[in-house]
Design a protein around this motif. Structure first.
Motif, mmCIF file in Angstrom:
data_model
loop_
_atom_site.group_PDB
_atom_site.id
_atom_site.type_symbol
_atom_site.label_atom_id
_atom_site.label_comp_id
_atom_site.label_asym_id
_atom_site.label_seq_id
_atom_site.Cartn_x
_atom_site.Cartn_y
_atom_site.Cartn_z
ATOM 1 N N PRO A 256 37.976 27.902 42.345
ATOM 2 C CA PRO A 256 39.092 28.857 43.072
ATOM 3 C C PRO A 256 40.286 28.373 43.219
ATOM 4 C CG PRO A 256 36.856 27.832 44.109
ATOM 5 C CD PRO A 256 36.955 26.967 42.860
ATOM 6 N N ASP A 257 40.994 29.208 43.464
ATOM 7 C CA ASP A 257 42.516 29.116 43.585
ATOM 8 C C ASP A 257 43.029 30.078 44.532
ATOM 9 O OD1 ASP A 257 45.422 29.336 43.179
ATOM 10 O OD2 ASP A 257 45.113 28.941 41.047
ATOM 11 N N ASP A 258 43.734 29.390 45.748
ATOM 12 C CA ASP A 258 44.068 30.100 46.740
ATOM 13 C C ASP A 258 45.277 31.100 46.399
ATOM 14 O OD1 ASP A 258 42.171 29.024 48.395
ATOM 15 O OD2 ASP A 258 43.660 27.372 49.180
ATOM 16 N N ALA A 259 46.122 30.581 45.480
ATOM 17 C CA ALA A 259 47.286 31.515 45.261
ATOM 18 C C ALA A 259 46.662 32.778 44.432
ATOM 19 C CB ALA A 259 48.069 30.983 44.168
ATOM 20 N N VAL A 260 45.633 32.796 43.597
ATOM 21 C CA VAL A 260 45.011 33.967 42.947
ATOM 22 C C VAL A 260 44.394 34.886 43.862
ATOM 23 C CG1 VAL A 260 43.134 34.957 41.734
ATOM 24 C CG2 VAL A 260 44.540 32.688 40.763
ATOM 25 N N VAL A 261 43.754 34.198 45.132
ATOM 26 C CA VAL A 261 43.127 35.072 46.206
ATOM 27 C C VAL A 261 44.149 35.813 47.082
ATOM 28 C CG1 VAL A 261 41.629 35.050 48.244
ATOM 29 C CG2 VAL A 261 41.006 33.468 46.078
ATOM 30 N N ASP A 262 45.108 34.966 47.299
ATOM 31 C CA ASP A 262 46.213 35.675 48.163
ATOM 32 C C ASP A 262 46.812 36.701 47.428
ATOM 33 O OD1 ASP A 262 45.536 33.855 50.372
ATOM 34 O OD2 ASP A 262 47.164 32.460 49.502
ATOM 35 N N ALA A 263 47.188 36.563 46.027
ATOM 36 C CA ALA A 263 47.730 37.596 45.355
ATOM 37 C C ALA A 263 46.989 39.058 45.227
ATOM 38 C CB ALA A 263 48.144 37.081 43.939
ATOM 39 N N LEU A 264 45.776 38.798 44.876
ATOM 40 C CA LEU A 264 44.843 40.044 45.030
ATOM 41 C C LEU A 264 44.562 40.536 46.535
ATOM 42 C CD1 LEU A 264 41.431 38.542 43.200
ATOM 43 C CD2 LEU A 264 43.502 40.009 42.396
ATOM 44 N N LEU A 265 44.664 39.897 47.600
ATOM 45 C CA LEU A 265 44.499 40.403 48.934
ATOM 46 C C LEU A 265 45.806 41.146 49.368
ATOM 47 C CD1 LEU A 265 42.737 37.462 50.875
ATOM 48 C CD2 LEU A 265 41.609 39.668 50.034
ATOM 49 N N ALA A 266 47.009 40.929 48.522
ATOM 50 C CA ALA A 266 48.324 41.416 49.014
ATOM 51 C C ALA A 266 48.529 42.672 48.509
ATOM 52 C CB ALA A 266 49.318 40.383 48.535
ATOM 53 N N SER A 267 47.690 43.082 47.420
ATOM 54 C CA SER A 267 47.643 44.136 46.786
ATOM 55 C C SER A 267 47.718 45.516 47.659
ATOM 56 C CB SER A 267 46.697 44.414 45.418
ATOM 57 O OG SER A 267 46.846 45.730 44.881
ATOM 58 N N ARG A 268 48.338 46.595 47.267
ATOM 59 C CA ARG A 268 48.063 47.725 48.169
ATOM 60 C C ARG A 268 47.237 48.778 47.336
ATOM 61 N NH1 ARG A 268 51.409 52.202 46.124
ATOM 62 N NH2 ARG A 268 52.411 51.698 44.161
ATOM 63 N N PHE A 269 46.457 48.339 46.290
ATOM 64 C CA PHE A 269 45.362 49.050 45.667
ATOM 65 C C PHE A 269 44.076 48.458 46.157
ATOM 66 C CE2 PHE A 269 49.287 48.966 42.965
ATOM 67 C CZ PHE A 269 49.406 50.313 43.089
ATOM 68 N N PRO A 270 43.072 49.405 46.672
ATOM 69 C CA PRO A 270 41.993 49.114 47.188
ATOM 70 C C PRO A 270 41.203 48.480 46.395
ATOM 71 C CG PRO A 270 42.384 51.417 48.247
ATOM 72 C CD PRO A 270 43.542 50.818 46.996
ATOM 73 N N PRO A 271 40.778 48.717 45.196
ATOM 74 C CA PRO A 271 39.865 47.990 44.246
ATOM 75 C C PRO A 271 40.429 46.654 44.309
ATOM 76 C CG PRO A 271 40.333 50.206 43.249
ATOM 77 C CD PRO A 271 41.361 49.794 44.447
ATOM 78 N N VAL A 272 41.597 46.232 44.215
ATOM 79 C CA VAL A 272 42.086 44.908 43.961
ATOM 80 C C VAL A 272 42.028 44.389 45.393
ATOM 81 C CG1 VAL A 272 44.105 43.410 43.315
ATOM 82 C CG2 VAL A 272 43.769 45.682 42.082
ATOM 83 N N ARG A 273 42.273 44.723 46.342
ATOM 84 C CA ARG A 273 42.085 44.020 47.598
ATOM 85 C C ARG A 273 40.804 43.703 47.826
ATOM 86 N NH1 ARG A 273 45.110 47.901 49.743
ATOM 87 N NH2 ARG A 273 43.403 48.801 50.944
ATOM 88 N N ALA A 274 39.500 44.650 47.456
ATOM 89 C CA ALA A 274 38.298 44.589 47.495
ATOM 90 C C ALA A 274 37.726 43.183 46.839
ATOM 91 C CB ALA A 274 37.551 45.732 47.267
ATOM 92 N N ALA A 279 36.338 37.621 46.707
ATOM 93 C CA ALA A 279 36.571 36.188 46.192
ATOM 94 C C ALA A 279 36.732 35.209 47.395
ATOM 95 C CB ALA A 279 38.062 36.163 45.299
ATOM 96 N N LEU A 280 36.742 35.646 48.436
ATOM 97 C CA LEU A 280 37.225 34.856 49.654
ATOM 98 C C LEU A 280 35.929 33.776 49.989
ATOM 99 C CD1 LEU A 280 38.646 37.045 52.422
ATOM 100 C CD2 LEU A 280 39.825 35.071 51.271
ATOM 101 N N ARG A 281 34.785 34.225 49.605
ATOM 102 C CA ARG A 281 33.495 33.346 49.809
ATOM 103 C C ARG A 281 33.347 32.181 48.831
ATOM 104 N NH1 ARG A 281 27.300 34.900 48.513
ATOM 105 N NH2 ARG A 281 26.320 33.518 49.717
ATOM 106 N N ARG A 282 33.942 32.419 47.547
ATOM 107 C CA ARG A 282 33.893 31.394 46.577
ATOM 108 C C ARG A 282 35.160 30.232 46.937
ATOM 109 N NH1 ARG A 282 32.825 32.126 40.401
ATOM 110 N NH2 ARG A 282 30.888 32.433 41.396
ATOM 111 N N ALA A 283 36.188 30.849 47.529
ATOM 112 C CA ALA A 283 37.275 30.056 47.816
ATOM 113 C C ALA A 283 37.093 29.344 49.418
ATOM 114 C CB ALA A 283 38.559 30.835 48.038
ATOM 115 N N GLY A 284 35.989 29.600 49.957
ATOM 116 C CA GLY A 284 35.585 28.581 51.157
ATOM 117 C C GLY A 284 36.392 29.478 52.257
ATOM 118 N N ARG A 285 36.750 30.572 52.154
ATOM 119 C CA ARG A 285 37.730 31.197 53.219
ATOM 120 C C ARG A 285 36.983 32.372 53.761
ATOM 121 N NH1 ARG A 285 42.954 32.169 49.684
ATOM 122 N NH2 ARG A 285 43.620 33.216 51.758
ATOM 123 N N ALA A 286 35.711 32.468 53.824
ATOM 124 C CA ALA A 286 34.638 33.530 54.483
ATOM 125 C C ALA A 286 35.436 33.950 55.811
ATOM 126 C CB ALA A 286 33.341 33.268 54.538
ATOM 127 N N ALA A 287 35.665 33.026 56.573
ATOM 128 C CA ALA A 287 36.193 33.555 58.102
ATOM 129 C C ALA A 287 37.384 34.600 58.027
ATOM 130 C CB ALA A 287 36.550 32.209 58.661
#
Length: 513
Positions: A256-274, A279-287
């Motif tokens: 897991p890489d928090d920077a990678v997850v944050d970059a995906l979550l910041a996208s304005r395109f739905p498939p990338v955000r999804a 990926a939050l689960r594997r990064a331990g950030r399911a909350a």
């Protein structure tokens, strides 16, 4: 570069100019046009030269001649035709033509100038022997289009080989420090390959962007963070999917890489955000899934609900809490709630019809319609007149099945210019749902409406109207029909007003015998 249709039309026009005696340079006339222009040019020149007595000695015309022997002889000439036409001949159906084209392609590219309409880039109008990546990038869209032909895969393979640093006929003519007339081979330098991929990755041509993404991923040039950033910034969904999958695979391999997850979550395109939410689960950030329950994209909301359930949470309870908080409720939160709610939750949605936010009212109406719940006509008509365009659209959808029971005169009055544009459009849609003379009156009245969409719809309805069917509505409709037809003829004209029946059947005219 225009649309594919515009480019193709441009190519056909230049072909006609060439065949019928225009001596202007073909390549110059097609500058700035896409690959469809060259393909259409080739086909049109070949078509025109099939007619008896139509022929020209121009090299470009002979390269596109219907007779394969003439095409092959044109390729043997030392004169350098546009490289685009030689590239097309590399996918020719005649073996002797395509084999010769593939042998001479390197020589043609060695003398092929990079042409541009941009005055600031005039310096690029030179032989590209000192910058092979530039001409290869310019030819990539055409190469990819030819790849769909039976013999077009050769050029795509050569392009991939050049980008991978292997031997390629597309770059066999170039070597740094030697004159452009020296034929030899040297692979593109790593810097040139990287620059070419960057250039292709920024192309407005979608197949080119996707090709560049595939080649770059196959070369393994990027780390997980760079892959995620490219996925988040990629406007093309197909290419974005490639970058996203690669970023997830890199995280699966490296951890897991928090920077990678944050970059995906910041996208304005739905498939990338999804993908980022998943990926939050594997990064331990399911909350963190809760903040995506009200995302604007349904796919992202679905991923957030899945992750919340995997973490032991209850999406339904979280949505109820969101709807109960006036400061946090939003239209997307209501939309997410309807995706997990049931018919027993209809009272909750009804209570949101008076919310101050129009998007919330619209989402509540959509939820009620989903569950088949009825809403009183006065409530819907009030929403039709309200300030929210989205709520007015949903109200019109609710009323459409029962449009015939509504007051036609009141609806027609709401199409007046004193009403908001969305109210006028919704009222007109309901009048269309009623049909008959009520729709005809409104359509004729809106023929000169200032709103382009409303005016276009009204003109289409009137132009194809069945005037005889309207005569069956009674004497009052017959007395009115002549005036409506006269106004329609004045505003549309006789040509656009396509009468489906003879004028003798209309009021004020003698009936047909």
């Amino acid at each position: 570069m225009g649309s594919a249709a515009e480019d193709a039309a441009r190519g056909r026009g230049v072909a006609r100019e060439l065949v019928y005696g225009n001596t202007a340079l073909v390549a110059g006339l097609l500058v700035g046009n896409g690959p469809e222009a060259w393909i259409a040019f080739d086909r049109e020149v070949r078509r025109l030269q099939r007619f008896p007595g139509v022929s020209t000695g121009r090299l470009e015309a002979r390269l596109c001649h219907p007779d394969g022997r003439i095409r092959a002889k044109a390729l043997a000439a030392w004169r350098n035709p546009p490289a685009e036409l030689v590239l097309i001949r590399c996918a020719d159906w005649a073996p002797q033509v395509r084999e010769r084209a593939r042998r001479v392609l390197g020589r043609v590219l060695a003398h092929h100038p990079v042409r541009t309409r941009d005055r600031a880039r005039r310096a690029l109008n030179r032989p590209v022997a000192d910058d092979p990546a530039l001409v290869l990038a310019a030819l990539t869209p055409l190469t990819l289009r030819l790849g769909g032909r039976e013999h077009g895969g050769w050029a795509v393979d050569q392009l991939e080989a050049a980008l991978a640093g292997r031997y390629s006929s597309l770059a066999a003519w170039w070597r740094p420090g030697l004159p452009s007339t020296t034929w030899s081979w040297n692979s593109l330098t790593p810097g040139q390959r990287a620059g070419m991929l960057e250039r292709l990755g920024r192309s407005t041509d979608l197949p080119t962007r996707r090709f560049a993404a595939r080649v770059a991923l196959a070369a393994g040039r990027y780390g997980a963070q760079e892959l995620a950033l490219r996925a988040a910034a990629e406007p093309d969904p197909a290419a974005g999917r490639l970058w996203t999958d690669a970023a997830l695979a890199a995280m699966a391999a490296d951890g897991p890489d928090d920077a990678v997850v944050d970059a995906l979550l910041a996208s304005r395109f739905p498939p990338v955000r999804a993908a980022g939410v998943t990926a939050l689960r594997r990064a331990g950030r399911a909350a963190e899934a809760e903040r995506f329950l009200a995302d604007r994209a349904g796919s992202v909301r679905a991923c957030a609900r899945w992750l919340l359930r995997q973490d032991g949470g209850d999406p339904y309870a979280r949505y109820r809490a969101l709807l109960a908080d006036p400061e946090r409720v939003s239209g997307y939160a209501v939309a997410g709630f309807t995706e997990v709610a049931g018919p027993d939750d209809v009272p909750v949605l009804r209570g949101l019809l008076e919310h101050r936010d129009g998007t919330v009212r619209a989402a509540a109406l959509a939820g009620l319609r989903r569950f088949g719940a009825e809403v009183a006509d006065p409530v819907l008509l009030a929403l039709l007149e309200g300030p929210s365009a989205s709520a007015a659209r949903e109200a019109a959808l609710h009323l459409m099945p029962v449009a015939r029971r509504l007051d036609a005169a009141a609806l027609a009055a709401r199409t007046g210019r004193e009403w908001r544009p969305h109210t006028r459009r919704a009222a007109f849609r309901l009048l269309q749902g009623r049909g008959g003379s009520a729709e005809l009156r409104a359509s004729v009245a809106l023929l000169d409406h200032p709103d382009p969409g409303t005016r276009r719809c009204a003109r289409q309805r009137v132009a194809g109207w069945n005037w005889l069917a309207t005569l069956d509505e009674g004497a009052a409709a017959q007395a009115e029909l002549g005036g409506l037809l006269a106004r329609a003829a004045d505003l549309l004209g006789a040509l656009e007003l396509r009468l489906a029946h003879a004028p003798g059947d209309l009021p004020g005219r003698a009936p047909r015998p």
